[in-house]
Design a protein around this motif. Sequence first.
Motif, PDB file in Angstrom:
ATOM      1  N   VAL A  69      69.737 145.074   8.982  1.00 16.05           N
ATOM      2  CA  VAL A  69      69.592 143.715   8.468  1.00 16.05           C
ATOM      3  C   VAL A  69      70.932 143.003   8.588  1.00 16.05           C
ATOM      4  N   PHE A  70      70.875 141.681   8.635  1.00 14.31           N
ATOM      5  CA  PHE A  70      72.075 140.866   8.814  1.00 14.31           C
ATOM      6  C   PHE A  70      72.097 139.794   7.726  1.00 14.31           C
ATOM      7  N   ARG A  71      73.270 139.584   7.154  1.00  7.99           N
ATOM      8  CA  ARG A  71      73.437 138.546   6.127  1.00  7.99           C
ATOM      9  C   ARG A  71      74.285 137.415   6.698  1.00  7.99           C
ATOM     10  N   ILE A  72      73.807 136.181   6.573  1.00 10.83           N
ATOM     11  CA  ILE A  72      74.594 135.017   6.978  1.00 10.83           C
ATOM     12  C   ILE A  72      75.506 134.650   5.818  1.00 10.83           C
ATOM     13  N   ILE A  73      76.807 134.761   6.011  1.00  9.68           N
ATOM     14  CA  ILE A  73      77.767 134.540   4.927  1.00  9.68           C
ATOM     15  C   ILE A  73      78.118 133.057   4.857  1.00  9.68           C
ATOM     16  N   GLU A  74      77.963 132.490   3.679  1.00  8.16           N
ATOM     17  CA  GLU A  74      78.218 131.061   3.466  1.00  8.16           C
ATOM     18  C   GLU A  74      79.303 130.878   2.408  1.00  8.16           C
ATOM     19  N   PRO A  75      79.926 129.667   2.319  1.00  5.22           N
ATOM     20  CA  PRO A  75      79.614 128.455   3.047  1.00  5.22           C
ATOM     21  C   PRO A  75      80.112 128.517   4.506  1.00  5.22           C
ATOM     22  N   PRO A  76      79.637 127.571   5.368  1.00  7.33           N
ATOM     23  CA  PRO A  76      78.719 126.478   5.017  1.00  7.33           C
ATOM     24  C   PRO A  76      77.267 126.946   5.043  1.00  7.33           C
ATOM     25  N   ASP A  77      76.385 126.164   4.386  1.00  7.15           N
ATOM     26  CA  ASP A  77      74.964 126.439   4.479  1.00  7.15           C
ATOM     27  C   ASP A  77      74.509 126.254   5.928  1.00  7.15           C
ATOM     28  N   VAL A  78      73.385 126.887   6.268  1.00 10.74           N
ATOM     29  CA  VAL A  78      72.915 126.831   7.645  1.00 10.74           C
ATOM     30  C   VAL A  78      71.560 126.129   7.705  1.00 10.74           C
ATOM     31  N   THR A  79      71.276 125.557   8.853  1.00 10.76           N
ATOM     32  CA  THR A  79      69.977 124.932   9.104  1.00 10.76           C
ATOM     33  C   THR A  79      69.186 125.839  10.032  1.00 10.76           C
ATOM     34  N   LEU A  80      67.989 126.224   9.603  1.00 11.87           N
ATOM     35  CA  LEU A  80      67.125 127.105  10.376  1.00 11.87           C
ATOM     36  C   LEU A  80      65.810 126.405  10.670  1.00 11.87           C
ATOM     37  N   ASN A  81      65.327 126.589  11.886  1.00  6.85           N
ATOM     38  CA  ASN A  81      64.003 126.107  12.273  1.00  6.85           C
ATOM     39  C   ASN A  81      63.047 127.288  12.194  1.00  6.85           C
ATOM     40  N   THR A  82      62.134 127.229  11.236  1.00  9.63           N
ATOM     41  CA  THR A  82      61.250 128.352  10.963  1.00  9.63           C
ATOM     42  C   THR A  82      59.789 127.927  11.060  1.00  9.63           C
ATOM     43  N   THR A  83      58.917 128.906  10.938  1.00 10.52           N
ATOM     44  CA  THR A  83      57.484 128.621  10.975  1.00 10.52           C
ATOM     45  C   THR A  83      57.081 127.637   9.886  1.00 10.52           C
ATOM     46  N   LYS A  84      57.637 127.810   8.693  1.00 13.57           N
ATOM     47  CA  LYS A  84      57.305 126.925   7.576  1.00 13.57           C
ATOM     48  C   LYS A  84      58.048 125.600   7.647  1.00 13.57           C
ATOM     49  N   HIS A  85      59.174 125.582   8.347  1.00 17.79           N
ATOM     50  CA  HIS A  85      59.973 124.353   8.478  1.00 17.79           C
ATOM     51  C   HIS A  85      60.391 124.192   9.939  1.00 17.79           C
ATOM     52  N   PRO A  86      59.436 123.884  10.809  1.00 12.58           N
ATOM     53  CA  PRO A  86      59.753 123.823  12.242  1.00 12.58           C
ATOM     54  C   PRO A  86      60.752 122.727  12.595  1.00 12.58           C
ATOM     55  N   GLY A  87      60.817 121.679  11.770  1.00 13.72           N
ATOM     56  CA  GLY A  87      61.777 120.616  12.028  1.00 13.72           C
ATOM     57  C   GLY A  87      63.177 120.948  11.535  1.00 13.72           C
ATOM     58  N   GLY A  88      63.325 122.079  10.889  1.00 13.87           N
ATOM     59  CA  GLY A  88      64.633 122.498  10.380  1.00 13.87           C
ATOM     60  C   GLY A  88      64.806 122.211   8.905  1.00 13.87           C
ATOM     61  N   ASP A  89      65.438 123.130   8.194  1.00 14.89           N
ATOM     62  CA  ASP A  89      65.738 122.942   6.775  1.00 14.89           C
ATOM     63  C   ASP A  89      66.992 123.750   6.447  1.00 14.89           C
ATOM     64  N   ILE A  90      67.687 123.324   5.392  1.00 13.55           N
ATOM     65  CA  ILE A  90      68.917 124.007   4.982  1.00 13.55           C
ATOM     66  C   ILE A  90      68.557 125.262   4.190  1.00 13.55           C
ATOM     67  N   TYR A  91      69.175 126.373   4.569  1.00  6.62           N
ATOM     68  CA  TYR A  91      69.011 127.639   3.868  1.00  6.62           C
ATOM     69  C   TYR A  91      70.364 128.034   3.288  1.00  6.62           C
ATOM     70  N   ALA A  92      70.430 128.098   1.967  1.00  5.66           N
ATOM     71  CA  ALA A  92      71.682 128.411   1.278  1.00  5.66           C
ATOM     72  C   ALA A  92      71.616 129.827   0.712  1.00  5.66           C
ATOM     73  N   GLY A  93      72.727 130.272   0.119  1.00  5.65           N
ATOM     74  CA  GLY A  93      72.750 131.548  -0.584  1.00  5.65           C
ATOM     75  C   GLY A  93      72.866 132.768   0.296  1.00  5.65           C
ATOM     76  N   GLY A  94      73.049 132.597   1.615  1.00  2.78           N
ATOM     77  CA  GLY A  94      73.188 133.745   2.490  1.00  2.78           C
ATOM     78  C   GLY A  94      71.868 134.385   2.864  1.00  2.78           C
ATOM     79  N   PRO A  95      71.050 133.716   3.690  1.00  3.53           N
ATOM     80  CA  PRO A  95      69.766 134.307   4.073  1.00  3.53           C
ATOM     81  C   PRO A  95      69.958 135.623   4.815  1.00  3.53           C
ATOM     82  N   ILE A  96      68.967 136.494   4.698  1.00  8.57           N
ATOM     83  CA  ILE A  96      68.985 137.799   5.355  1.00  8.57           C
ATOM     84  C   ILE A  96      68.104 137.718   6.593  1.00  8.57           C
ATOM     85  N   MET A  97      68.629 138.187   7.726  1.00  8.04           N
ATOM     86  CA  MET A  97      67.926 138.102   9.002  1.00  8.04           C
ATOM     87  C   MET A  97      67.600 139.514   9.497  1.00  8.04           C
TER      88      MET A  97
END
Length: 499
Positions: A69-97
């Motif tokens: 697993v991979f952790r995105i270390i923040e700041p800054p927050d990242v913008t991800l284009n996902t199935t639920k948010h295909p137009g992109g949304d900010i993901y904070a708190g260090g999402p796990i990939m």
Amino acid sequence: MVRRILLTLALCLPMLFLVSAFPCAAGVDSYETKTFGSGALVIPMDNHQAERLEAFGLAHALLRNGITVFRIIEPPDVTLNTTKHPGGDIYAGGPIMVEGPVPYEILEEFASVSVDTLVESFTSDRVFRADQATEVLVINGFLGHTQDVLEWMRIPCTVVETWDIAADPSMLEDYNLVVVDCIGWLGGIPEAVREGLQSIAAKGGEVVFTDVALIDLVSTFPGYVSLIRNEDGDWNFDVHNVGEFPSQFSGPTSLPIYTMDGGIIVDQVIDDSVRVILDSGAYGSQEGYRVGAFYFPYGEGIVEGFAYHPGDQTDERTRILCATLYGNKFIHTVIAAVAEPDPQPEPPLDPEPEPEPAPEPEQEPEPAPEPDDIGNDGDSNTGVDMTIETNVDIDIKPGSLPNSINLRNKGNVPVAVLSTQNFDATTVDRNTVVFAGATALETGGAPEDVNGDGLLDVVLHFKTSELNLASDSTEACLYGMTLSGQRFQGCDSVQIVGK
């Protein structure tokens, strides 16, 4: 005293148990640049996540099944284009990939955890890799209840008592994350255990101390922080994300933290390497500066301290904060192998004998340091006494011998704390007393002369169902403090019946 312990613990531990070996303390050099392609799994760690607590459990389960697993270390927050948010949304708190296929049965087991998938590739230069699940050891301290939180997160751990570790310190070698839970050894940590904890951190693991066990932190890792007794109440603490994985959090930047009377808190950071995660500039009745959560690098690993019981918190936002800060450590990297020492050169076949050194002149021993007015021994960095100050006499089930306890009984066990010429039992602070892992009930406690010696004693009651005794236990101990902060302990024999 423990009216709120368990619920908040659940929220303050999660990241602690996901991965081991802590390169992050070194800073940005510990991270890698990585591109995640379309279809990569996203485990949100902010408001996109319906169950932040079990999200750590999911990550740990993936690691246990050999999935990186991979952790995105923040700041800054990242913008991800996902199935639920295909137009992109900010993901904070260090999402796990997570890359690659994830077994359906694991996702089904953690069905309450929110997951998503990328629909567009994403690149970050602050990626923290976790390859293996942390092996967690909890040294039970009666008040911290870390093991309960791990159970709620469904992260496996081993729980041992302080006396188990003291008898066999070598068991520390099997773990890369050790939690010394409140109350720990109250500063009287055995030397072999102290060296074992230092070795774990030096090799890349983590050692965590909670509340009163911070006294053991200062005893084992001196020179980083100084301690003082805390105050009972809810106090506002500022939250600091210093850009490393232990401090990842998405939420308010200031929150109330409950600290329990009789506990310990940091009043001063001594070493510049200490990272402060929670601090308050107006703590307590004197509105002084205090640190509630912190960590520092030690060798290849880290040492972390929490000056409160995560399970004591009642504010929902605070519980999420505590869960995240505590949980950040449960998934990170694997402990580094200990390097074999370089072989020593062979001595010459016929070494020249070295001359005997001249005897050192005898020196007068240096006088012991004068104690200060708050309990320092003059050579420590704690404003509280670091060891049990008084051994007291107790009488389990006064008037009966042997002291038989049926662990299946749903009643209470009375324990008398006896006064002597050197100890006044009527000064016992019942809110700090723990007997065999159970806290004192509100019933009883009025002074009475139990043993007919003319001195007033105190009888406290404890739920039998809460006693941490085994079927072969022959002794049970009581720990606590007086109203003036004097620490004491006492033990008495027991006979377990109805096995």
